[in-house]
Design an enzyme around this catalytic site. Structure first.
Site, mmCIF file in Angstrom:
data_model
loop_
_atom_site.group_PDB
_atom_site.id
_atom_site.type_symbol
_atom_site.label_atom_id
_atom_site.label_comp_id
_atom_site.label_asym_id
_atom_site.label_seq_id
_atom_site.Cartn_x
_atom_site.Cartn_y
_atom_site.Cartn_z
ATOM 1 N N GLY A 100 22.220 -63.652 64.445
ATOM 2 C CA GLY A 100 22.541 -63.239 65.805
ATOM 3 C C GLY A 100 24.204 -62.947 65.066
ATOM 4 C CG ASN B 299 25.463 -67.025 64.959
ATOM 5 O OD1 ASN B 299 26.598 -68.238 65.488
ATOM 6 N ND2 ASN B 299 25.215 -66.149 65.593
ATOM 7 C CB SER C 292 26.586 -76.582 71.157
ATOM 8 O OG SER C 292 27.778 -77.107 72.132
ATOM 9 C CE1 TYR D 118 22.861 -73.941 73.550
ATOM 10 C CE2 TYR D 118 24.414 -75.269 74.133
ATOM 11 C CZ TYR D 118 24.440 -74.465 73.000
ATOM 12 O OH TYR D 118 24.989 -73.730 72.717
ATOM 13 C CB ALA D 119 23.018 -81.078 74.877
ATOM 14 C CE LYS E 73 23.334 -74.190 69.314
ATOM 15 N NZ LYS E 73 23.437 -73.782 68.741
HETATM 16 N N1 LIG Z 1 30.100 -69.433 72.590
HETATM 17 C C1 LIG Z 1 29.867 -70.752 72.922
HETATM 18 O O1 LIG Z 1 31.765 -71.290 73.840
HETATM 19 C C2 LIG Z 1 29.572 -71.553 72.493
HETATM 20 C C3 LIG Z 1 29.613 -73.086 72.034
HETATM 21 C C4 LIG Z 1 28.858 -73.730 70.912
HETATM 22 C C5 LIG Z 1 27.996 -73.666 70.022
HETATM 23 N N2 LIG Z 1 27.732 -71.891 70.227
HETATM 24 C C6 LIG Z 1 27.069 -71.529 69.669
HETATM 25 O O2 LIG Z 1 26.996 -70.473 68.556
HETATM 26 C C7 LIG Z 1 26.244 -69.730 68.500
HETATM 27 C C8 LIG Z 1 26.608 -68.184 69.346
HETATM 28 O O3 LIG Z 1 26.583 -67.757 70.459
HETATM 29 P P1 LIG Z 1 28.034 -66.940 70.668
HETATM 30 O O4 LIG Z 1 27.956 -67.468 71.722
HETATM 31 O O5 LIG Z 1 28.316 -66.386 69.481
HETATM 32 O O6 LIG Z 1 26.390 -66.024 71.141
HETATM 33 P P2 LIG Z 1 26.432 -64.258 71.882
HETATM 34 O O7 LIG Z 1 27.960 -64.251 71.842
HETATM 35 O O8 LIG Z 1 25.704 -64.517 73.082
HETATM 36 O O9 LIG Z 1 25.503 -63.293 70.789
HETATM 37 C C9 LIG Z 1 24.090 -64.187 69.892
HETATM 38 C C10 LIG Z 1 23.322 -63.408 68.905
HETATM 39 O O10 LIG Z 1 22.346 -63.520 68.987
HETATM 40 C C11 LIG Z 1 21.418 -62.340 69.360
HETATM 41 N N3 LIG Z 1 20.551 -63.456 69.895
HETATM 42 C C12 LIG Z 1 19.618 -64.354 71.057
HETATM 43 N N4 LIG Z 1 18.879 -64.118 71.204
HETATM 44 C C13 LIG Z 1 17.908 -63.737 70.072
HETATM 45 C C14 LIG Z 1 16.965 -63.961 69.701
HETATM 46 N N5 LIG Z 1 15.570 -64.609 70.095
HETATM 47 N N6 LIG Z 1 16.178 -63.187 68.295
HETATM 48 C C15 LIG Z 1 17.116 -63.010 67.604
HETATM 49 N N7 LIG Z 1 18.428 -62.750 67.769
HETATM 50 C C16 LIG Z 1 19.041 -62.918 68.777
HETATM 51 C C17 LIG Z 1 21.887 -61.349 69.963
HETATM 52 O O11 LIG Z 1 21.841 -59.992 69.646
HETATM 53 P P3 LIG Z 1 20.715 -59.831 70.886
HETATM 54 O O12 LIG Z 1 21.320 -59.795 71.874
HETATM 55 O O13 LIG Z 1 20.886 -57.762 70.829
HETATM 56 O O14 LIG Z 1 19.214 -60.164 70.343
HETATM 57 C C18 LIG Z 1 22.882 -62.188 69.472
HETATM 58 O O15 LIG Z 1 23.760 -61.602 68.537
HETATM 59 C C19 LIG Z 1 24.979 -69.979 69.458
HETATM 60 O O16 LIG Z 1 24.164 -70.955 68.597
HETATM 61 C C20 LIG Z 1 25.480 -70.721 70.396
HETATM 62 O O17 LIG Z 1 24.799 -71.731 70.368
HETATM 63 C C21 LIG Z 1 28.084 -70.830 71.006
#
Ligand SMILES: NC(=O)c1ccc[n+]([C@@H]2O[C@H](COP(=O)([O-])OP(=O)(O)OC[C@H]3O[C@@H](n4cnc5c(N)ncnc54)[C@H](OP(=O)(O)O)[C@@H]3O)[C@@H](O)[C@H]2O)c1
Length: 262
Positions: free
Chosen positions: A19, A86, A140, A154-155, A158
């Site tokens: 990701g 990630n 998370s 989701y929680a 994680k």
């Molecule tokens: N943002 C927050 O507030 C937050 C808070 C706590 C934890 N997190 C965690 O941080 C991590 C990243 O989150 P983010 O907010 O940065 O997400 P994001 O901006 O949506 O990016 C997700 C990435 O994963 C790829 N992806 C999604 N589904 C996929 C799949 N089935 N197979 C392969 N690649 C996939 C997406 O590209 P494609 O769509 O092209 O596949 C993208 O590159 C996650 O684990 C999330 O749970 C985020």
């Protein structure tokens, strides 16, 4: 200063960031590349006009795609020294237990737990053989502070990832491989911004009010703002570097002080 730079230098290392094309993953990929690592990123869709890292298209919830990714990396790079699991996200509807079907539960577990276990199974044998490697699981704060009406499945997924990561770290500690968990709080990425704006729309309130209401449910963020993806990336960089060589089996929240636990 010079010593610190040497301790966080990643020259000669190969890293994969799943990701790694958007949000937190993209920030991590850029940070590790800047520290000297060769970086591979994977996602379902190739980012337009961004060729800064080696890209592999794969849906990590699909074992066949994962097998192709394994082949390509083993052929072109041999293996990896740093694995950043990630990929993840909240894909299920709000509303608590009655809103969640078997399919919802399965999709959260596929994306937030099983994708990581698949990648670990592929790359850990090479790290164990070299007696060297680092694996990061991006979790998370929701794992420790679930919100039943917003992110139940989701929680849970994680929390399972945290437990798996701890077990794996213990199993591998004597084999030269470190395993760590990073738990961001609200981070300014496209899905988080969409989550807040969807909540605003469904509650017929402004985005600012929605953010305040959502924060109120978690007790707020003492620092009063979301994290920038680059701030999470900076922690990950430190954790994968030689400067962190005695760290394994621990979870690092990066949340502006929001988790109400000691
Ligand atoms: N943002 C927050 O507030 C937050 C808070 C706590 C934890 N997190 C965690 O941080 C991590 C990243 O989150 P983010 O907010 O940065 O997400 P994001 O901006 O949506 O990016 C997700 C990435 O994963 C790829 N992806 C999604 N589904 C996929 C799949 N089935 N197979 C392969 N690649 C996939 C997406 O590209 P494609 O769509 O092209 O596949 C993208 O590159 C996650 O684990 C999330 O749970 C985020």
């Amino acid at each position: 200063m010079e010593n610190n730079q040497i301790l966080t230098d990643l020259k000669g290392k190969t890293a994969i960031v799943t990701g790694g094309t958007k949000g937190i993953g993209r920030a991590i990929a850029n940070e590790l590349a800047q520290a000297g690592a060769t970086v591979i990123v994977s996602a379902r869709n190739q980012p337009e006009g961004d060729n800064s890292h080696h890209f592999i298209a794969a849906d990590l919830t699909n074992p066949a795609d994962v097998a192709e990714l394994e082949q390509e990396i083993k052929q072109k790079f041999g293996g990896v020294d740093i694995l950043i699991n990630n990929v993840g996200g909240l894909t299920t509807p709000p509303g608590g237990f009655s809103a969640l079907t078997d399919e919802h539960w399965e999709s959260e577990l596929q994306l937030n737990l099983l994708a990581a276990t698949r990648l670990d199974r592929i790359f850990l044998p090479g790290m164990i053989a070299k007696k060297s490697g680092v694996v990061i699981h991006i979790s998370s704060v929701a794992a420790k502070q679930p919100l039943w009406n917003l992110n139940m499945a989701y929680a849970v997924s994680k929390a399972a990832l945290n437990s798996y990561s701890k077990s794996l770290a213990t199993e591998l500690a004597s084999k030269g491989v470190r395993v760590l968990t990073v738990a961001p709080g609200a981070t300014k990425t496209p899905p988080m911004e969409k989550f807040v704006s969807d909540y605003a729309q469904s509650s017929n309130i402004t985005v600012e009010e929605a953010f305040k209401q959502l924060l109120a449910q978690t007790g707020g963020i003492p620092m009063g703002r979301m994290a920038e993806p680059e701030e999470v990336a900076s922690l990950v960089h430190y954790l994968v570097s030689p400067a962190a060589k005695y760290l394994t089996g621990t979870t690092y929240a990066i949340d502006g002080g929001s988790l109400p636990v000691v």
